[in-house]
Every structure is written in C-alpha cells, then in structure tokens.
Design an enzyme around this catalytic site. Structure first.
Site, short mmCIF file in Angstrom:
data_model
loop_
_atom_site.label_atom_id
_atom_site.label_comp_id
_atom_site.label_asym_id
_atom_site.label_seq_id
_atom_site.Cartn_x
_atom_site.Cartn_y
_atom_site.Cartn_z
N THR A 188 0.85 -1.19 0.00
CA THR A 188 0.00 0.00 0.00
C THR A 188 0.89 1.23 0.00
O THR A 188 2.00 1.21 0.52
CB THR A 188 -0.91 0.08 1.24
OG1 THR A 188 -0.08 0.16 2.38
CG2 THR A 188 -1.81 -1.11 1.34
N GLU A 334 -6.24 -3.08 0.62
CA GLU A 334 -6.48 -4.12 1.62
C GLU A 334 -7.69 -5.00 1.26
O GLU A 334 -7.90 -6.04 1.87
CB GLU A 334 -6.76 -3.47 2.99
CG GLU A 334 -5.53 -2.89 3.68
CD GLU A 334 -5.14 -1.50 3.19
OE1 GLU A 334 -5.64 -1.08 2.12
OE2 GLU A 334 -4.33 -0.84 3.86
N LYS A 444 -13.00 18.71 11.63
CA LYS A 444 -13.97 18.87 12.70
C LYS A 444 -13.90 20.31 13.17
O LYS A 444 -12.88 20.74 13.72
CB LYS A 444 -13.66 17.90 13.85
CG LYS A 444 -14.90 17.38 14.48
CD LYS A 444 -14.64 16.18 15.34
CE LYS A 444 -15.96 15.76 15.97
NZ LYS A 444 -15.77 14.79 17.00
N TRP A 449 -18.77 17.95 11.85
CA TRP A 449 -17.93 17.33 10.81
C TRP A 449 -18.21 17.99 9.48
O TRP A 449 -19.37 18.12 9.07
CB TRP A 449 -18.24 15.84 10.69
CG TRP A 449 -17.59 15.03 11.76
CD1 TRP A 449 -17.10 15.50 12.94
CD2 TRP A 449 -17.36 13.63 11.75
NE1 TRP A 449 -16.58 14.48 13.67
CE2 TRP A 449 -16.72 13.31 12.98
CE3 TRP A 449 -17.63 12.62 10.85
CZ2 TRP A 449 -16.36 12.02 13.30
CZ3 TRP A 449 -17.27 11.32 11.18
CH2 TRP A 449 -16.63 11.02 12.39
P1 AMP Z 1 -5.67 2.46 -2.22
O1 AMP Z 1 -5.46 1.46 -1.18
O2 AMP Z 1 -4.42 3.20 -2.60
O3 AMP Z 1 -6.36 1.88 -3.40
O4 AMP Z 1 -6.62 3.60 -1.65
C1 AMP Z 1 -7.85 3.28 -1.10
C2 AMP Z 1 -8.54 4.51 -0.65
O5 AMP Z 1 -8.93 5.32 -1.75
C3 AMP Z 1 -9.83 4.24 0.08
O6 AMP Z 1 -9.62 3.88 1.43
C4 AMP Z 1 -10.56 5.56 -0.08
O7 AMP Z 1 -10.11 6.51 0.86
C5 AMP Z 1 -10.13 6.00 -1.46
N1 AMP Z 1 -11.16 5.65 -2.45
C6 AMP Z 1 -11.21 4.56 -3.23
N2 AMP Z 1 -12.30 4.60 -4.02
C7 AMP Z 1 -12.96 5.75 -3.72
C8 AMP Z 1 -14.17 6.36 -4.18
N3 AMP Z 1 -14.90 5.81 -5.14
N4 AMP Z 1 -14.54 7.52 -3.62
C9 AMP Z 1 -13.80 8.10 -2.65
N5 AMP Z 1 -12.66 7.58 -2.19
C10 AMP Z 1 -12.24 6.41 -2.71
#
Ligand code: AMP
Length: 547
Positions: A188, A334, A444, A449
């Site tokens: 990640t 994840e 916040k 929020w």
């Molecule tokens: P990654 O592990 O790099 O793929 O990032 C995952 C994170 O991207 C998630 O925990 C969200 O915070 C963000 N994310 C993924 N898809 C979306 C979506 N459709 N809208 C908003 N945030 C998203």
C-alpha cells in the site's frame, strides 16, 4: 450446534478454488479471442495459454519453486497478464511492484517481500541499477523488452522473457494445492511510514472474481457482457488492476493492454480496438477528456468505472456529455479491492440525468458477499439516512487477512473482527454508500464534521477551477477550520471572494453547513500528489499548517 459437516467419500475431489480454474474453461471456449498489447503484439487466448505454460516451465528452470516470490516491474502488458496466471498457478507468489514508488521504497518492498526473481521492463532498469547492491539476497533478473536490440545495462540479466519462453516446455503441469495458498502480494502506498504489504490467496482472488462478476455481468447501464472489449487503465501493479483482468478472462473478453498510460495513445486504442469497458482513477479520465484527440473518438459505447478517489459531478457530467456510462467503484488495496459499485437500480433508469448523476457519483452498493457497515466509535451501526457519517467497516471473503510480517498493524486493521477502512461515509435509504472523507482527513470544526470531499466537489463547479483540495488547519476557537487550495485552469481567473461566494450560495441552499465555508482560499500552481496520483493531504497539512 449440530455437526452437519458433509461426509466426503474418499474418492471425492474437494476442488480447491485455484486461479488455474479461472483460466481453463476460457482457453477451451474462447481460443481465438484476442489479447492485444498496444502497438506491439496481438495474440489469441490459445497462444496466451501456451505462453503461460512456457513461462511456468521457464521460471522453474530458473529455480522458482512453490512458495517463492516472483516480482514484476512492468507497465500493463500481455506479459503481465501471463504472470497474473502462471506465477500463482505454480504455487509461487506474484509480487506486483509499484514502479511509481521512490527507488528506496521499491528496494524496501523487494527486500520485504523476499523476491527471488524479478521480471523487469527495460524502462525500469535504471531504478534497479541504483539499488542493485542492496537487494537481498542475490536475485535472478528476467528482462521484458519491446525493442529489437537488448538495452545497455550494468545489471546482470539472466535471460530475456521471449527467449525464456521460446526455450521452455509448453506443457507444464500446474499442481493442486490448498486454496488458502498465497497468490499475490503488493504494497500500500500510504502517505505515512513504510509501505505495508497486503496479500491475497487463490481462494480470495477466485471469490473476488465471481463476487464482482455477479454484480457486473449482464446488459444495460453498468453491466458487461461477452461482447465487451476491455482496456484496463488502472495499473496492473495496483491491486491487480482491480482484479478485472481475471474477470475479463473468465468472460472471454477481448483484452487490450496499453503499456504506459499516455492519454492520446489510450484514446487511439479505444477507437481502433472498439473498447467498451475500462476502469480508471478520476485524474486519468480528466486527462482523456482534456486531450485534443478526444474529439476524434466516439466514446458513446464506453463504460468506465471510476475509483481510487471520489468522482466529482463536474467530471461525471463531462463524461456523460460524451455518452460515457460512467459510475463509481470503491475499495482499497487491503480489500482486493472491490467492495461497492454505483450501478443504477432499474427504477432509477427513468430518473432525470441530474438525479442519475448523483447516484453515479456515490460510492455504490456492496457487491455480493460484502458485508459493509457504517459505525460509530463503539462499532454501533448508524442510521441509513444519507447524512449520519461514521467509519466504514467491512467483511468479505477477499480482504487481506493482515499486513505482511506486521502483526501490530494487522490487528489494528481488524479490530473488532471487521476490517477498518479508515474511510468516513454515509449510507442512504437505497443502501448506497457515499464516502465523505478519510478518517485522518476529516475536518472537525466547532464539533461539526465537514466533508472535505463535498467541499471540493462544490468548488469544482466553478468554471475556472481545475483542481481543488480542502484540508483542516488548526484554529484556536473552532479547533479546526477548512482551508481550500485551488488550481485554476490555464488563462482563467477567479478570486478568493468568488470561491467563497459560490460556497456561501450552497450554504444558503442548505447543501453544506455554514461552518463549511472556509475563510481562506489559496491559489496554487499544483497540488501535492501521492505515488498513485491521489491528493497528498498530509503533505498539504504540513505545508499550510504553519502560518
Ligand atoms: P488504495 O489502497 O491506494 O487503493 O486507496 C484506497 C482509498 O482510496 C480508500 O480507502 C478511499 O479513501 C479512497 N477511495 C477509493 N475509491 C474511492 C471512491 N470511489 N470515492 C472516494 N474515495 C475512494
């Protein structure tokens, strides 16, 4: 509990859920279907099948055994697809290296994953050259090269991929082994600390394939069928290109792998190969729609799933204006990754465009087998009223069961027996999730929020705004206040007062609370981004918190 565990007659075959089982029927049923690699290569599923066998034989010849780890550093290619199958099918682990990380981070991931062999595209040789002496232990290197000539490199290349395949046996017997065997690993790309390794088993990837397939297979809005032509535009190194190459293969789709992502090249591929189905992050869609080539391409048959960051209404509208069936997916490294898809329910197809757009930009409905909750700090469910925010926690058969060699973070990820996404969202009456923030980005102010994503979405409605980010900065009275950072479009103008007036109008209509309107708007040339192009809000907070 009664013990109803089924009896198994000794000769019964238990059928482990293995990646090889995703492939076998497709090779038999669609042998003449195409897999295309940019302008370089066009091959059939039949040839792909043979090459998968040759690759496994070749890697065995290089000493790869079940349990070993084989890393790939490549752009999206037919070769990468072959690796998606051959490496796990041998019982080895496929490490998809994020080539956008810094060389030091790449070194960390290679050593942490304990890669035994590295398959590397010519373009990434300079990275390996700089870290070669610190890679432990000594690796074998296989070159992925599209040029006629071998590249000049100080790296000790053992063999070139095509030469390896040509010299290897096309009949490899892929063994059976337990379905919980690890198939893939990658890291990640959080903005804090060292990269964290996640991992997925054969069983998990097979169930992810079929869970998502159950949601997307069909016809009409947000669905794909046998006739679709697939072009991934989220990298294969990032969460298995969302696992869609496995789905495309099971469905027997024509597949186009574009190499490095260049907007004009992608658009020409869409035109030439009659692509109808893709997935990408919002930034890529924005780049495609802004390319001068876009006017030469008919996008009206293109379905595109957007994920990785929020899809803004402005961008969705631009895509809809070209006839694109655009909708959102949500997930994370994840989670393999797909958790939700924002397809329209049948009764919504009669809604007007604006209401439909709202659904397309939500984060979606959980796909089959995903249990998704929005909870408070005590893990109690919050009402599905579309406005009470809480953390999104999930269970599904395809979630990483921990972080690689990191028990402390693993337990934190799974506290209370649910995977904590770290995302804040709301669920509406129809069951659609909408992500409103990252837990660590949430603002916040005076106990209220404020959703940074919503503010960004609204600021983007200003015609002069190219990009926007809203972060929380410390405030002695309200504890935190939102601060807007805005990039203007070339040759366009807007003042701080213009942006504030726009937001005040939305506050007057009750769309945001009046606490949400920032006192300050700062115009910047660029916004800091992470290695995969997401807004790097941690960096922004560091930059803008002082003064
Ligand atoms: P990654 O592990 O790099 O793929 O990032 C995952 C994170 O991207 C998630 O925990 C969200 O915070 C963000 N994310 C993924 N898809 C979306 C979506 N459709 N809208 C908003 N945030 C998203």
């Amino acid at each position: 509990m009664t013990n109803n565990i089924i009896d198994k007659t000794p000769l019964a075959y238990a059928y482990p859920l293995l990646i090889k089982n995703l492939l076998a029927n497709s090779l038999r049923q669609f042998p003449d279907q195409d897999v295309v690699y940019g302008d370089f290569k066009r091959q059939t599923y039949r040839e792909m099948g043979e090459r998968i066998h040759r690759l496994a034989s070749g890697l065995t010849g290089l000493g790869v055994k079940p349990g070993d780890t084989v890393a790939v550093m490549d752009w999206d290619s037919h070769r990468y697809l072959e690796c998606f199958f051959a490496i796990p099918m041998m019982g080895a682990v496929l490490h998809t290296v994020n080539i956008r990380l810094s060389p030091e981070q790449i070194l960390y991931t290679i050593n942490h994953a304990e890669d035994d062999v590295i398959l590397v595209n010519t373009e990434f040789l300079p990275i390996l050259e700089t870290i070669r002496d610190r890679i432990e232990p000594v690796k074998k290197f296989v070159l992925l090269n599209d040029a006629d000539q071998p590249p000049e490199t100080s790296l000790n290349i053992d063999i070139e991929y095509e030469a390896l395949l040509a010299a290897s046996d096309p009949r490899y017997l892929f063994p059976d082994f337990p379905e919980d065997t690890r198939a893939t690993t990658f890291y990640t790309t959080g903005t804090t600390g060292l990269p964290k390794g996640v991992y997925f088993s054969h069983r998990q990837l097979v169930l992810h394939t079929f869970g998502v397939l159950a949601a997307v297979a069909g016809s009409g809005q947000g669905h794909i069928s046998r006739d679709d032509v697939y072009l991934p535009i989220t990298p294969m190194f990032h969460v298995h290109a969302w696992g869609i190459p496995y789905i495309a293969t099971v469905m027997g789709l024509k597949q186009i792998y574009p190499g490095r992502y260049m907007p004009d090249h992608l658009l020409r591929l869409i035109q030439r190969e009659k692509v109808t189905f893709s997935h990408c992050v919002p930034t890529i869609l924005q780049m495609l729609l802004a390319s001068p080539v876009v006017d030469e391409v008919d996008l009206s048959h293109w379905k595109v799933v957007i994920g990785g960051s929020a899809l803004t209404q402005t961008l969705a509208q631009q895509a809809r204006a070209r006839g694109v069936d655009v909708f959102t997916a949500y997930g994370m490294s994840e989670t393999c990754p797909i958790l939700t898809l924002a397809q329209l329910k049948p009764h919504m197809l009669d809604w007007d465009e604006e209401r439909q757009l709202d659904i397309r930009c939500k984060t979606g409905l959980p796909v089959p087998l995903v249990e998704l909750r929005v909870v408070d700090e005590e893990m109690k469910d919050l009402p599905h009223d579309g406005k009470t925010p809480g953390e999104v926690v999930v269970r599904a058969p395809w979630l990483t069961q921990g972080y690689l060699k990191d028990p402390r973070n693993s337990e934190a990820l799974w506290r209370g027996g649910y995977l904590h996404t770290g995302d804040i969202g709301v669920i509406d009456k129809e069951g659609y999730l909408k992500i409103t923030d990252r837990l660590k980005d949430v603002i916040k102010t005076g106990g209220e929020w404020v959703s940074s994503l919503e503010l960004e979405n609204l600021i983007l409605k200003h015609p002069a705004v190219e990009e926007a980010a809203v972060i929380g900065v410390p405030d002695p009275k309200w504890s935190e206040r939102p601060l807007a950072l805005v990039v203007l479009k070339a040759r366009q103008e807007a003042s701080e007062a213009d942006i504030k007036t726009l937001l005040q109008d939305f506050a007057a209509k009750g769309i945001i609370s009046k606490y949400g309107v920032p006192e300050h708007v700062i115009f910047v040339d660029v916004l800091p981004k992470t290695s995969i192009g997401k807004l790097d809000k941690k960096m922004m907070r560091e930059q803008y918190t002082t003064g």
